[in-house]
Write a protein that holds these residues in place. Sequence first.
Motif, PDB file in Angstrom:
ATOM      1  N   SER A 240      35.808 -29.094 -17.477  1.00 40.81           N
ATOM      2  CA  SER A 240      36.583 -28.361 -18.477  1.00 40.81           C
ATOM      3  C   SER A 240      37.696 -29.216 -19.059  1.00 40.81           C
ATOM      4  O   SER A 240      38.070 -29.048 -20.228  1.00 40.81           O
ATOM      5  CB  SER A 240      37.163 -27.092 -17.854  1.00 40.81           C
ATOM      6  OG  SER A 240      37.997 -27.412 -16.748  1.00 40.81           O
ATOM      7  N   VAL A 243      36.181 -31.217 -21.981  1.00 34.31           N
ATOM      8  CA  VAL A 243      36.035 -30.391 -23.190  1.00 34.31           C
ATOM      9  C   VAL A 243      37.394 -30.099 -23.802  1.00 34.31           C
ATOM     10  O   VAL A 243      37.568 -30.111 -25.029  1.00 34.31           O
ATOM     11  CB  VAL A 243      35.288 -29.082 -22.837  1.00 34.31           C
ATOM     12  CG1 VAL A 243      35.147 -28.216 -24.082  1.00 34.31           C
ATOM     13  CG2 VAL A 243      33.928 -29.390 -22.248  1.00 34.31           C
ATOM     14  N   CYS A 246      38.708 -33.075 -25.846  1.00 36.67           N
ATOM     15  CA  CYS A 246      38.016 -33.166 -27.150  1.00 36.67           C
ATOM     16  C   CYS A 246      38.588 -32.161 -28.146  1.00 36.67           C
ATOM     17  O   CYS A 246      38.801 -32.491 -29.329  1.00 36.67           O
ATOM     18  CB  CYS A 246      36.524 -32.936 -26.956  1.00 36.67           C
ATOM     19  SG  CYS A 246      35.687 -34.218 -26.005  1.00 36.67           S
ATOM     20  N   ALA A 493      32.948 -24.922 -18.148  1.00 38.45           N
ATOM     21  CA  ALA A 493      32.764 -25.967 -19.157  1.00 38.45           C
ATOM     22  C   ALA A 493      31.468 -25.759 -19.943  1.00 38.45           C
ATOM     23  O   ALA A 493      31.448 -25.888 -21.184  1.00 38.45           O
ATOM     24  CB  ALA A 493      32.758 -27.338 -18.488  1.00 38.45           C
ATOM     25  N   THR A 494      30.401 -25.416 -19.226  1.00 39.34           N
ATOM     26  CA  THR A 494      29.112 -25.225 -19.905  1.00 39.34           C
ATOM     27  C   THR A 494      29.165 -24.069 -20.887  1.00 39.34           C
ATOM     28  O   THR A 494      28.744 -24.196 -22.046  1.00 39.34           O
ATOM     29  CB  THR A 494      28.004 -24.979 -18.877  1.00 39.34           C
ATOM     30  OG1 THR A 494      27.974 -26.061 -17.956  1.00 39.34           O
ATOM     31  CG2 THR A 494      26.658 -24.851 -19.562  1.00 39.34           C
ATOM     32  N   SER A 496      31.810 -22.773 -22.220  1.00 40.86           N
ATOM     33  CA  SER A 496      32.769 -23.061 -23.290  1.00 40.86           C
ATOM     34  C   SER A 496      32.098 -23.830 -24.421  1.00 40.86           C
ATOM     35  O   SER A 496      32.258 -23.503 -25.605  1.00 40.86           O
ATOM     36  CB  SER A 496      33.952 -23.853 -22.726  1.00 40.86           C
ATOM     37  OG  SER A 496      34.645 -23.097 -21.757  1.00 40.86           O
ATOM     38  N   LEU A 497      31.346 -24.854 -24.073  1.00 39.96           N
ATOM     39  CA  LEU A 497      30.618 -25.613 -25.101  1.00 39.96           C
ATOM     40  C   LEU A 497      29.599 -24.736 -25.820  1.00 39.96           C
ATOM     41  O   LEU A 497      29.478 -24.771 -27.049  1.00 39.96           O
ATOM     42  CB  LEU A 497      29.921 -26.813 -24.458  1.00 39.96           C
ATOM     43  CG  LEU A 497      30.778 -28.032 -24.147  1.00 39.96           C
ATOM     44  CD1 LEU A 497      29.955 -29.070 -23.397  1.00 39.96           C
ATOM     45  CD2 LEU A 497      31.353 -28.622 -25.421  1.00 39.96           C
TER      46      LEU A 497
END
Length: 565
Positions: A240, A243, A246, A493-494, A496-497
């Motif tokens: 996370s 991400v 970025c 994280a997954t 969120s993307l």
Amino acid sequence: MGASEPVVERENETGAQVREENAEEEEEEKPVDFEEKVIQMKSNGARSENRNDHREEILLSKFHRLNPTNPLRIVINGPNNRVSNPSHAQAQRPPSHGQAQRPPSHARAQRPQPRSVPLPTPQEQQPVTLNSRRYTNRISLFLFLLHLLFAIALVCFLVFKGIQALIQGSDSEKRKVKRHLTHFLPQVEAAALISITLAFAWQKAFRQWPTFMIHFILWGSFLMSLSAGILLLCFQQPPSDGVGVCLVAFSVCNSLYACWVNRRVKFCSKILSLSLEPASKFTDLNHPTYYMLGAGFLWMSVWVLAVIGSLNFYFPPLIISALILSLAWITEVLRNVVHITVSRVIALYYLRGMQSSTHFCFLRALTRNLGSACLGSLFVPTIEALRIVARFLNLLEGEDEFLFCCAHCCLNVMESIFRNGNGWAYVQIAAYGKGFVMASQDTWALFEKQEMEELVDSDITSSICFLTGVCSGSICVIVVAAWTHVVHQSFTATLSLLSFFIGYLLTRVSMAVPHACVSCYYVCYAENPENRLFDNSIKDRLSLIKSNRDLTAPTPRLSSKRPRV
């Protein structure tokens, strides 16, 4: 005496015929002598004018007595003054004894006659029609349909594998599938619903308050992406955090861009409000957006199940990457179908004053122009992204000679590619049924004819639509990341993307309506600037640009002049 008179008359007639034949033979030989005399007269310029006049009268009198079939007389008189051929009786007359030993003199003296060469006529251009019935870009249409067939087969297979693992798998596989269905599927569905709701809210707000919404999106996308990045950094997890970094970096670039184009906002908001005026005349203009968003939501719901099923198959990262690329192409095609539909409705209103059926234009975009939508969806985002990178390098070239050469080389290549493939082409694809490449070339030629290249390059409507998708995606990240961190931290994280990706794509489908209206305004103005439906906004802006009184930040372009600082 009476008996001998007919004989004398026959002899006289025979002698007359012989004399006529000899005279004709002399007349046939005279053109060569006549030509030699004419040349000799031209070479003897010192002779007196009276003598020349006398000889010319003699030669002209001889010329008038020439046989009508003589080559010299035919050449001088021209092809339009040729006399009719001699009679059939004269043509079949047996040659005399002196003429039997040699070919006719006119065959020896005959010169090649000048042939009338037809003037090259310009090729007839195909008539421009607003009701073309041919399918555009059939190869790209075939490739997209083939890809769609494989995508459907792959998704169905992966869904089957997920159901099989849930029913017949081991206990560990069952727990794994149930965990993904419980903590993965609801968040994705929530992100899709949030993005669809935001998409319609943004579109409605752009129609009501275009100037306010442009400022709001420029700075709202900065705030939302920054907030989402900070939230992910606060979770203090390596995936996370990556991400989040970025998103924070993107927010910084977003703020710099908002400062750079601040002076363009006024004109952009004016064009946006003017271009959205015809949209109020078509009450069903949003119906294609409803259909495409509904289709996108259903496909994403099944697509997520396929992603869960791929975790129980070989090479999950590779399969998930292929599914993401397929989803991006499909949703981009859905967006361009809406773009072409709205472009045809608005373009026919500008070009012909017609209020066409949105339903008919939608069916046309789904059938005859679908190939162009597929080809544009595949190349336009890539071309525009590389063009932005080339212009960024051109701005940062500085004094370094190597970087200067590389920047200008990249910009030259991208400008050449952009002429053959750009987002402005959808208007002529929708209106005239042209192919994607031809429509791109013709549209850019119209801009060059009206000297509008710098004006359309400075338009920020496409950037506003892009940042609107970023804003929706950032909101989805905030909601989904907070939810997932509470229920299952390892998926933060997954998801969120994935939520950012879904929010961006579905919002762009809805923002195709204002984007298409602005594109039609520019392209239709370039085609007919004297149309009474246009005001003097573009004309005044062009005059400011030509007189160097435009104070906006320049867009790097290939020209003999350096960009204004």
